[in-house]
Motif scaffolding. Structure first.
Motif, PDB file in Angstrom:
ATOM      1  N   LYS A   1      59.118 101.685 -17.505  1.00  0.00           N
ATOM      2  CA  LYS A   1      59.362 100.799 -18.707  1.00  0.00           C
ATOM      3  C   LYS A   1      58.761  99.444 -18.754  1.00  0.00           C
ATOM      4  O   LYS A   1      58.133  99.059 -19.915  1.00  0.00           O
ATOM      5  CB  LYS A   1      60.840 100.676 -19.023  1.00  0.00           C
ATOM      6  N   ASP A   2      58.897  99.025 -17.730  1.00  0.00           N
ATOM      7  CA  ASP A   2      58.325  97.441 -17.517  1.00  0.00           C
ATOM      8  C   ASP A   2      56.791  97.628 -17.643  1.00  0.00           C
ATOM      9  O   ASP A   2      56.157  96.638 -18.315  1.00  0.00           O
ATOM     10  CB  ASP A   2      58.450  96.801 -16.072  1.00  0.00           C
ATOM     11  N   ILE A   3      56.161  98.587 -17.307  1.00  0.00           N
ATOM     12  CA  ILE A   3      54.523  98.683 -17.522  1.00  0.00           C
ATOM     13  C   ILE A   3      54.586  99.052 -18.808  1.00  0.00           C
ATOM     14  O   ILE A   3      53.216  98.393 -19.287  1.00  0.00           O
ATOM     15  CB  ILE A   3      54.407  99.992 -16.308  1.00  0.00           C
ATOM     16  N   ALA A   4      55.306  99.771 -19.294  1.00  0.00           N
ATOM     17  CA  ALA A   4      54.964 100.067 -20.710  1.00  0.00           C
ATOM     18  C   ALA A   4      54.881  98.895 -21.682  1.00  0.00           C
ATOM     19  O   ALA A   4      54.035  98.842 -22.457  1.00  0.00           O
ATOM     20  CB  ALA A   4      56.023 101.185 -21.130  1.00  0.00           C
ATOM     21  N   LYS A   5      55.967  98.248 -21.510  1.00  0.00           N
ATOM     22  CA  LYS A   5      56.395  96.972 -22.207  1.00  0.00           C
ATOM     23  C   LYS A   5      54.870  96.000 -21.914  1.00  0.00           C
ATOM     24  O   LYS A   5      54.283  95.531 -22.713  1.00  0.00           O
ATOM     25  CB  LYS A   5      57.558  96.437 -21.874  1.00  0.00           C
ATOM     26  N   ALA A   6      54.779  96.050 -20.783  1.00  0.00           N
ATOM     27  CA  ALA A   6      53.629  94.982 -20.441  1.00  0.00           C
ATOM     28  C   ALA A   6      52.360  95.286 -21.055  1.00  0.00           C
ATOM     29  O   ALA A   6      51.558  94.445 -21.514  1.00  0.00           O
ATOM     30  CB  ALA A   6      53.392  94.868 -18.835  1.00  0.00           C
TER      31      ALA A   6
ATOM     32  N   LYS B   1      49.138  96.649  -9.191  1.00  0.00           N
ATOM     33  CA  LYS B   1      49.047  95.271  -9.072  1.00  0.00           C
ATOM     34  C   LYS B   1      50.782  94.982  -8.768  1.00  0.00           C
ATOM     35  O   LYS B   1      50.900  94.053  -7.925  1.00  0.00           O
ATOM     36  CB  LYS B   1      48.457  94.646 -10.165  1.00  0.00           C
ATOM     37  N   ILE B   2      51.444  95.279  -9.660  1.00  0.00           N
ATOM     38  CA  ILE B   2      52.995  94.962  -9.572  1.00  0.00           C
ATOM     39  C   ILE B   2      53.845  95.838  -8.428  1.00  0.00           C
ATOM     40  O   ILE B   2      54.913  95.787  -8.340  1.00  0.00           O
ATOM     41  CB  ILE B   2      53.629  95.248 -11.064  1.00  0.00           C
ATOM     42  N   ASN B   3      53.039  96.752  -7.747  1.00  0.00           N
ATOM     43  CA  ASN B   3      53.609  97.541  -6.722  1.00  0.00           C
ATOM     44  C   ASN B   3      54.769  98.436  -7.180  1.00  0.00           C
ATOM     45  O   ASN B   3      55.812  98.569  -6.783  1.00  0.00           O
ATOM     46  CB  ASN B   3      54.295  96.401  -5.763  1.00  0.00           C
ATOM     47  N   TYR B   4      54.340  99.226  -8.249  1.00  0.00           N
ATOM     48  CA  TYR B   4      55.177 100.012  -8.812  1.00  0.00           C
ATOM     49  C   TYR B   4      55.487 101.409  -7.958  1.00  0.00           C
ATOM     50  O   TYR B   4      54.568 101.760  -7.408  1.00  0.00           O
ATOM     51  CB  TYR B   4      54.829 100.602 -10.283  1.00  0.00           C
ATOM     52  N   HIS B   5      56.764 101.781  -7.825  1.00  0.00           N
ATOM     53  CA  HIS B   5      57.056 102.901  -7.078  1.00  0.00           C
ATOM     54  C   HIS B   5      57.993 103.741  -7.940  1.00  0.00           C
ATOM     55  O   HIS B   5      59.254 103.029  -8.344  1.00  0.00           O
ATOM     56  CB  HIS B   5      57.565 102.737  -5.625  1.00  0.00           C
ATOM     57  N   PRO B   6      57.697 104.859  -8.156  1.00  0.00           N
ATOM     58  CA  PRO B   6      58.705 105.916  -8.957  1.00  0.00           C
ATOM     59  C   PRO B   6      59.987 105.811  -8.433  1.00  0.00           C
ATOM     60  O   PRO B   6      60.269 105.791  -7.121  1.00  0.00           O
ATOM     61  CB  PRO B   6      58.172 107.080  -9.082  1.00  0.00           C
ATOM     62  N   ASN B   7      61.136 105.714  -8.859  1.00  0.00           N
ATOM     63  CA  ASN B   7      62.508 105.662  -8.591  1.00  0.00           C
ATOM     64  C   ASN B   7      62.986 107.286  -7.982  1.00  0.00           C
ATOM     65  O   ASN B   7      63.147 108.200  -8.871  1.00  0.00           O
ATOM     66  CB  ASN B   7      63.405 105.256  -9.789  1.00  0.00           C
ATOM     67  N   PRO B   8      62.962 107.594  -6.681  1.00  0.00           N
ATOM     68  CA  PRO B   8      63.174 109.063  -6.156  1.00  0.00           C
ATOM     69  C   PRO B   8      64.576 109.445  -6.884  1.00  0.00           C
ATOM     70  O   PRO B   8      64.746 110.662  -7.029  1.00  0.00           O
ATOM     71  CB  PRO B   8      63.080 108.801  -4.788  1.00  0.00           C
TER      72      PRO B   8
END
Lengths: 349, 349
Positions: free
Chosen positions: B8-13, B45-52
């Motif tokens: 979501k954060d990525i989507a918003k940004a 860049k923001i070091n995203y990892h999917p929530n397992p």
DNA sequence: TTGTAAGCGTTATCAT
DNA sequence: ATGATAACGCTTACAA
């Protein structure tokens, strides 16, 4: 394919809404005794269990704690893990164990995996390759409860639980000195580890206390802490083949101690006639060793227990903890009596 | 408090929808190269990892496998665990280890916990208390992939991986017989375990092959497999104090072997002069033992590896597997040479 | 006291 | 090519 009994099934079967069922299953406020009983009994009957994954997603916690060690096949760590489990188990936490095999990369992967799987806290003993602590610092700053044990990080402010490595090393070295040895080598693990430094200090202090100069050439580091036999072998070879070689070795580590013993034997040296050995080991069969080994025992089980208690306290404390303590437990010097080391009859069968 | 970087954060940004971001992150079809690149770079860049956890909830699988053993502080099991990990790790699975400490209740709790936490499969070595298998059968029938290793269940149809316990026991017993012993006791674990039965058969067969009658009184079981020292002690005491006592013992188990050695030494018996011992052990320092022990080594690492490979195959196979195989790996008899057992000088320091 | 609905993070289905 | 929506199982305001 598997266990599709959900709160929904109960709701449908009983003609209720999922929230009512949920309430009945949880605490008991805001619900009629009848409904509650009905739900509870039915849930029992069809063997309902809440899906912990859904709970984790919702509550953002998993009731599990992650453990990072270098090796499970190491007496110190397997005992520590037993201590960890003994506490975690009856506090309702589950324990996830991961091994780094002394690899920094592996440590990073393990730590990140567990963090992202929402472990509620981490119990860490650093790998010997680890210099950069940013993967841990990051999580620590985010507020993930972390307790270090054994191999601790100097510059991360949190609880730490260790053996009194300094004193243990001092005792072992002094023991060798008092037994008449003055040329005492030191076989130890990676210089980056806290335990390595502490033990080195203890060793140096004991030498100094008896006016024995420290010699750089008597100090050998094994990066892999004895897990790689060839590494131990070459270190020991260097020690025993140098001019004016040591007549005793203080060894800092479980695998290192047994590796050293094996190597010394391989080279045909008698212990302690040709070389005496005192080392950190938690092997429960150390007293059966021949050549004999004087061992420094760490309270591994206790260390695991205390670390876990502290971690759970951190996890469950409502307010941010500001004061962090380092617990230091005494080691024990296990000296074999000479009478126990009678020559054995030849092994003829 | 922790790691709130979501899709979501990525989507918003980036001013995109979550589904677009998701697509960009997954495989790459149905998405423009530009958007994909944008998303990927930002995520990096923001070091995203999917929530397992979220993934587990959705996919109903966790990419983790559960392991049930009695003890981690046991050379056989810690080596097996290393084998398990070595395969699991590079197949993208995580390993959750639990210990039963030979308790049936604990086994049930562990198995159920792991199943409910959606492990994708289970690697089980039964506890010595386990007689009732319904907790495992239930899951097995529900379709949860299960592979047994070491201590296997006779009446559950699935893959099993074990050492050739029969042959190993035969070899050890024969070794003692050939060395001139004819009164050979057998110290072993709980009679309910598969390994106990197999080893007993091998022992009996070797006796029979040399026309030595089997004596019930020479057989001692330890329910806790050597984890409780007093149990081993009293069993060994009974063996060595009976009239017409054995002059050799075949010991079936890692902890049991070292426990037997310790006890024998405590009682002042010389090995092998007073009593010879051959036992199953995977201790990497067995050759350092005094009294000496002839050891039967199990390919623990390999057993762990194969069991894991089979489990992953079961997990990932699209169609129900109908044919199950039992893999049996050879043990190795490690006989010490008499020349290695020179008397040692007195331990004087 | 009970039901409705939103949300935890993600993906799949269906529109657009 | 992209977005809205529902769903995974559960809890919890908020309504009723």
């Amino acid at each position: 394919m598997f266990e599709p009994i959900t709160i929904k099934d109960i709701a449908k079967a009983l003609g209720l809404s999922t929230s009512t069922v949920s309430r009945a299953l949880r605490g008991g406020y805001e619900i009629s005794a009848d409904t509650k009983k009905l739900v509870l009994e039915y849930a029992e009957k069809i063997n309902y269990h809440p899906n912990p994954i859904a709970l984790s997603l919702k509550e953002r916690r998993s009731h599990s704690i992650g453990v990072v060690v270098c090796e499970v096949a190491n007496n110190y760590f397997s005992q520590a893990i037993n201590g960890i489990e003994s506490i975690a188990y009856n506090r309702g936490y589950h324990v996830i164990i991961t091994q780094t095999h002394e690899s920094f990369d592996r440590e990073v992967v393990n730590v990140q995996h567990m963090a992202s799987r929402s472990v509620d806290g981490l119990l860490i003993s650093l790998s010997s390759e680890t210099k950069d602590l940013s993967h841990i610092k990051y999580l620590h700053e985010k507020g993930l409860p972390i307790v270090f044990f054994d191999r601790v990080a100097a510059d991360i402010e949190t609880h730490k639980v260790v053996a009194n490595n300094y004193q243990g090393a001092f005792d072992a070295t002094e023991h060798l000195i008092k037994a008449g040895f003055r040329k005492i080598g030191h076989l130890t693990s990676s210089p980056t580890l806290s335990i390595t430094k502490e033990r080195l200090e203890g060793y140096k202090a004991a030498l100094a206390a008896y006016n024995i100069p420290f010699r750089e050439s008597y100090l050998k580091n094994c990066e892999h802490g004895g897990m790689i036999q060839t590494e131990v072998e070459s270190a020991v070879r260097e020690l025993i083949t140098m001019t004016d070689r040591p007549d005793a070795i203080f060894v800092a580590g479980d695998k290192l101690s047994t590796g050293c013993l094996t190597t010394v034997k391989k080279f045909g040296l008698k212990v302690p006639a040709d070389i005496a050995i005192a080392g950190f080991t938690n092997s429960d069969v150390a007293e059966l060793f021949n050549p004999p080994l004087t061992s420094i025992r760490q309270p591994a089980f206790k260390i695991g227990q205390i670390a876990t208690e502290m971690l759970i306290q951190l996890i469950e404390s409502k307010y941010p903890v500001t004061e962090f303590i380092t617990t230091r437990l005494d080691t024990e010097l296990d000296i074999r009596k000479s009478s126990e080391y009678q020559p054995v009859p030849k092994y003829t069968f």
